[in-house]
Design an enzyme around this catalytic site. Structure first.
Site, PDB file in Angstrom:
ATOM      1  N   GLU A  48     -29.944 -33.627 -23.346  1.00 15.25           N
ATOM      2  CA  GLU A  48     -28.969 -32.531 -23.291  1.00 15.25           C
ATOM      3  C   GLU A  48     -28.136 -32.575 -22.013  1.00 15.25           C
ATOM      4  O   GLU A  48     -26.980 -32.193 -22.010  1.00 15.25           O
ATOM      5  CB  GLU A  48     -29.665 -31.176 -23.437  1.00 15.25           C
ATOM      6  N   PHE A 115     -42.262 -19.562 -30.174  1.00 14.91           N
ATOM      7  CA  PHE A 115     -42.152 -21.012 -30.012  1.00 14.91           C
ATOM      8  C   PHE A 115     -40.742 -21.394 -29.545  1.00 14.91           C
ATOM      9  O   PHE A 115     -39.755 -20.968 -30.130  1.00 14.91           O
ATOM     10  CB  PHE A 115     -42.487 -21.734 -31.324  1.00 14.91           C
ATOM     11  N   GLN A 116     -40.665 -22.170 -28.510  1.00 15.33           N
ATOM     12  CA  GLN A 116     -39.409 -22.626 -27.896  1.00 15.33           C
ATOM     13  C   GLN A 116     -38.502 -21.474 -27.484  1.00 15.33           C
ATOM     14  O   GLN A 116     -37.290 -21.571 -27.548  1.00 15.33           O
ATOM     15  CB  GLN A 116     -38.681 -23.605 -28.811  1.00 15.33           C
ATOM     16  N   LYS A 165     -31.165 -17.168 -34.024  1.00 17.01           N
ATOM     17  CA  LYS A 165     -31.056 -17.880 -35.290  1.00 17.01           C
ATOM     18  C   LYS A 165     -30.706 -16.953 -36.459  1.00 17.01           C
ATOM     19  O   LYS A 165     -29.881 -17.294 -37.307  1.00 17.01           O
ATOM     20  CB  LYS A 165     -32.399 -18.581 -35.571  1.00 17.01           C
ATOM     21  N   MET A 487     -27.431 -43.898  -0.204  1.00 19.18           N
ATOM     22  CA  MET A 487     -26.894 -42.851   0.660  1.00 19.18           C
ATOM     23  C   MET A 487     -28.002 -42.234   1.517  1.00 19.18           C
ATOM     24  O   MET A 487     -27.812 -41.952   2.698  1.00 19.18           O
ATOM     25  CB  MET A 487     -26.199 -41.780  -0.184  1.00 19.18           C
TER      26      MET A 487
HETATM   27  C1  TPP Z   1     -30.243 -35.455  -9.062  1.00 15.26           C
HETATM   28  C2  TPP Z   1     -30.189 -35.822  -7.634  1.00 15.26           C
HETATM   29  N1  TPP Z   1     -31.334 -36.117  -6.952  1.00 15.26           N
HETATM   30  C3  TPP Z   1     -31.273 -36.461  -5.649  1.00 15.26           C
HETATM   31  C4  TPP Z   1     -30.085 -36.509  -4.987  1.00 15.26           C
HETATM   32  C5  TPP Z   1     -30.037 -36.881  -3.504  1.00 15.26           C
HETATM   33  N2  TPP Z   1     -29.269 -38.126  -3.347  1.00 15.26           N
HETATM   34  C6  TPP Z   1     -27.966 -38.154  -3.004  1.00 15.26           C
HETATM   35  S1  TPP Z   1     -27.317 -39.696  -2.956  1.00 15.26           S
HETATM   36  C7  TPP Z   1     -28.804 -40.376  -3.343  1.00 15.26           C
HETATM   37  C8  TPP Z   1     -28.935 -41.861  -3.468  1.00 15.26           C
HETATM   38  C9  TPP Z   1     -28.186 -42.455  -4.599  1.00 15.26           C
HETATM   39  O1  TPP Z   1     -28.639 -43.756  -4.802  1.00 15.26           O
HETATM   40  P1  TPP Z   1     -27.902 -44.728  -5.783  1.00 15.26           P
HETATM   41  O2  TPP Z   1     -27.643 -44.067  -7.066  1.00 15.26           O
HETATM   42  O3  TPP Z   1     -28.619 -46.034  -5.841  1.00 15.26           O
HETATM   43  O4  TPP Z   1     -26.469 -44.910  -5.073  1.00 15.26           O
HETATM   44  P2  TPP Z   1     -26.146 -45.620  -3.665  1.00 15.26           P
HETATM   45  O5  TPP Z   1     -26.103 -44.535  -2.628  1.00 15.26           O
HETATM   46  O6  TPP Z   1     -27.204 -46.630  -3.399  1.00 15.26           O
HETATM   47  O7  TPP Z   1     -24.797 -46.210  -3.863  1.00 15.26           O
HETATM   48  C10 TPP Z   1     -29.786 -39.394  -3.504  1.00 15.26           C
HETATM   49  C11 TPP Z   1     -31.204 -39.649  -3.793  1.00 15.26           C
HETATM   50  C12 TPP Z   1     -28.931 -36.165  -5.729  1.00 15.26           C
HETATM   51  N3  TPP Z   1     -27.726 -36.149  -5.175  1.00 15.26           N
HETATM   52  N4  TPP Z   1     -29.016 -35.851  -7.036  1.00 15.26           N
END
Ligand code: TPP
Ligand code: MG
Lengths: 590, 156
Positions: A48, A115-116, A165, A487
């Site tokens: 979803e 349920f749900q 529903k 990042m």
């Molecule tokens: C759903 C979610 N979980 C955690 C984060 C924290 N976060 C921000 S950037 C990042 C790393 C992203 O890694 P990747 O997709 O490999 O991209 P890269 O930075 O290596 O280009 C994380 C864990 C987030 N933004 N969103």
């Protein structure tokens, strides 16, 4: 007529053709009815959350076309609805119009932990612009019309309609009447003030004429009100440079002479320095998010602020304004452009100052881009984005995920097409790119769409390759694989002494994954292979995946550390700093 | 911290109170009092919220975000000096009748029931400060049970 028929006919009236979603017990009656009608194209996401990002992509990409469509998703109660929440919260943060329809358990068992059953309205209330739960069939049609109005006017946002529903199946009462053409929502409390008042506008004009070092901010609101071209005319008319928020990107060409590129945490030196030195900020359609401002008490301390914003609750929230213009950007710009009092100034000294800032990282970045590989000998993301920009002449639609690759896409692609940057900003939701690119492609089928993901984010919604396969969606998938949550790794390099906790990851064989979905795949490990691979992706009819073997030690600079001020901007690579120090030590020994 | 009263008019729709209280929680306030009643216009409710905040900019933010709710028609802060803030309280207390009588000319209260020689139930109305003083004077230790309405406020 039944509630479900009224629901679907209302959606049809509102021009909704695509419905993204996933079925289940409490929404089955609507799905059944939808199948009988031939007006909808149902796109089944594989989760979803995927549906919410597809809907966002459709809303955002179509708003600049002559057929703006409201992204609509549908899910069942309980787990189905709960799986929507991340994408809904994301849409709320990024002001994206969206309609969410969920089935709910029958009124007779509501609040019995049936349920749900989950309290969908309760959960969604703080992450939606508005929520509804029609309790009889007669209410459904007016509710959909009101929901559409609320989602798409003023500052856009997601609107939920949760329908039990039994209400879906109930017949409308014999006396039921609804005048579709004559419908006007009765919302005495709804703040929607599209036209600016004259008085603040006059004060704004005086400030603009008086200013020596003015700076325009271009925010998401410029894109949302289709005002990119007007903003460009305005900037040219008064000769004022422009800095962009991340979602303001692509409102006008990145390489426009007045453009300073993106500002904020990973903004350009010139944009951020200009913010510090400006005596007037003219902000259009933005909310002074902390990623834009850094430490607030040091932010633009010497500047007057003109804030043009459709949402009055954003005015004076983070940054105190000198002049507040509560209005739609496009209307404000029209009036400003027609105003004979606004004057052009050459501003030679100001532009000279800015040109000095442009030089700070320019040569270094250019050298890196040309080198193409980092310390580990693997590919640099900025080089790939630069080449993509050249191969596509900056004209394509870019849908980045969240991470370093996103910032590279923001900084090194030369955007030429208005409204061609999509993705997650306020929430920064990893995994948004692949499903959002699907929605973008459906909205703009004639344009080329690139989904750019990191290895982390890609795996968060890679199940949507199934949707791409089934509906033959032509999305070019670029996977920037650096084996890390890059990042976060960058923060660890800069602020946690290089302790890489929870960021390295073992990756699957993406060739096999692409193959499993029947999607052609190319792997690129060498600089010389980047361009041919991108050209092949361009030539490919249909989806294709290109995986790049990226350098985990690449950092996106400059960077203003979280909570820091603009003076704390980091412009030198940490590795380089270390080697420079080493050299010094050696020198002192001898 | 300064006590503030915010007066808001809103459509009488389900979930509005929920939204208002969620906003106040999100902004990290503790509601002092919150009263809702119907207004002169059918279908429109009147809500008075009191909370503590010194910073006027923060109060303005709360008001703007209240106004942002589709159902909220208007919201504003009531100036302490230019408005009436009134409360009522029902108090069950154990008190000497003479002591109570001695307070009669200074406070606006009314005997609802005299349960026995010592225990009585009274009703008192006035400003929040007046009620507080009254409770102090009868002695907080003498109160068995108390129900206060919360603030109803109106501009002069
Ligand atoms: C759903 C979610 N979980 C955690 C984060 C924290 N976060 C921000 S950037 C990042 C790393 C992203 O890694 P990747 O997709 O490999 O991209 P890269 O930075 O290596 O280009 C994380 C864990 C987030 N933004 N969103
Ligand atoms: Mg990565």
């Amino acid at each position: 007529m039944t509630g479900k028929e009224k629901l679907l006919s209302a959606l049809k009236t509102k021009g909704i053709k695509y419905i993204f979603g996933y079925t289940g017990g409490t929404i089955m009656p609507v799905f059944d009815e939808m199948d009988k009608m031939e007006d909808f194209e149902f796109i089944m996401s594989r989760h979803e959350q995927g549906a919410t990002f597809m809907a966002q992509g459709l809303s955002r990409a179509s708003l600049s076309t002559n057929n703006p469509q409201l992204g609509t998703c549908m899910a069942t109660s309980g787990p189905g609805a709960m799986n929507l929440t991340t994408g809904v919260a994301d849409a709320h943060m990024d002001s994206v119009p969206m309609l969410i329809i969920t089935g709910q358990v029958a009124t007779g068992v509501i609040a019995t932990d049936a349920f749900q059953e989950s309290d969908v309205v309760g959960v969604m209330m703080p992450i939606c612009k508005q929520t509804y739960m029609p309790l009889n069939a007669d209410d459904i049609e007016p509710t959909i019309h009101e929901a559409h109005y609320v989602a798409t006017t003023g500052r856009g946002g997601p609107v939920l309609v949760d329908i039990p529903k039994d209400v879906q199946n109930d017949s409308v009462s014999p006396k039921y009447r609804f005048n579709v053409k004559g419908y006007r929502p009765v919302l005495p409390g709804y703040l929607y003030h599209p036209a600016p008042d004259r008085e603040p506008l006059d004060r704004a004009i005086k400030l603009i004429n008086k200013s020596v070092r003015p700076l325009i901010f271009c925010g998401h609101g410029v894109i949302n009100s289709n005002a990119g071209a007007l903003l460009q005319q305005f900037a040219e008319k008064v000769n004022i440079p422009i800095a962009f928020t991340m979602h303001g990107i692509s409102a006008l060409p990145t390489d426009h002479p007045l453009s300073l590129g993106m500002m904020g945490m990973h903004g350009t030196v010139e944009a951020n320095k200009a913010v510090m030195e400006a005596d007037l900020l003219i902000a259009f359609g933005m909310r002074f998010d902390d990623r834009v401002t850094g430490k607030l008490n040091e932010y633009a301390a010497n500047a007057d602020v003109i804030h043009v914003e459709i949402d009055p609750s954003e005015i004076d929230k983070n940054v105190a304004t000198s002049v507040a213009v509560n209005a739609d950007v496009v209307n404000t710009l029209r009036l400003l452009l027609d105003d004979p009092l606004l004057t052009y100034k050459p501003r030679r000294r100001w532009f000279k100052q800015i040109d000095e800032h442009r030089k700070v990282m320019k040569d270094e970045l250019q050298a890196e881009i040309e080198e193409g590989v980092g310390d580990t000998g693997k590919l640099l993301m900025k080089t790939i984005v630069d080449k993509l920009s050249k191969v596509t002449k900056g004209k394509d639609l870019i849908v980045p995920d969240v991470g370093q690759h996103q910032m590279m896409a923001a900084r090194f692609y030369n955007y030429q097409t208005e409204n061609s940057w999509f993705g997650s900003g306020g929430a920064g939701t990893m995994g948004c790119s692949l499903p959002m690119a699907i929605g973008v492609k459906l909205a703009r089928p004639k344009e080329r769409v690139w989904s750019i993901s990191g290895d982390g984010g890609f795996q968060m919604n890679m199940q949507e390759l199934g949707t791409i396969m089934e509906h033959e969606i032509d999305v070019k998938i670029l996977l920037f694989n650096n084996g890390y949550l890059g990042m976060v790794r960058q923060w660890q390099t800069l602020f946690f002494d290089g302790r890489y906790s929870g960021t390295p990851m073992q990756n699957p064989d993406y060739d096999h994954i692409a193959q499993a979905y029947g999607i052609p795949y190319i792997k690129v490990e060498k600089v010389k292979d980047i361009e041919p691979a991108l050209k092949k992706a361009v030539a490919q009819k249909g989806a294709i995946m290109v995986e790049f073997d990226c350098d985990p030690s690449e950092v996106i600079l400059p960077m203003i550390p979280s909570g820091g001020g603009f003076d704390d901007m980091i412009v030198t690579r940490p590795g380089k700093e270390k080697s420079a120090l080493k050299k010094k030590k050696k020198g002192s020994k001898s | 911290m300064k006590r503030r009263a915010i007066l808001a008019f809103m459509l009488d729709r389900p979930g509005v109170l929920n939204k208002v209280s969620m906003l106040i929680r999100k902004k990290m306030y503790n509601v002092d009092t919150l009263t809702v009643c119907s207004s002169r216009v059918p279908g429109i409710s009147r809500m008075t919220i009191t909370l503590r905040e010194d910073d006027i900019a923060k109060v303005t933010q709360v008001i703007k975000q209240l106004e942002k709710f589709t159902e909220v028609i208007s919201a504003k802060e009531l100036d302490t000096n230019k408005s009436y803030w009134r409360e009522a309280a029902i108090v069950k207390l154990e008190i000497d009748s003479d002591h109570l009588k001695s307070l009669q000319d200074r406070f606006n209260f009314e005997m609802l029931e005299k349960k026995n020689r010592d225990i009585q139930i009274i009703q008192v109305a006035g400003s929040t400060a007046q009620i507080d003083t009254f409770l102090d004077e009868i002695g907080r230790e003498n109160i068995i049970e108390i129900a206060r309405t919360g603030v109803a406020a109106m501009e002069k």
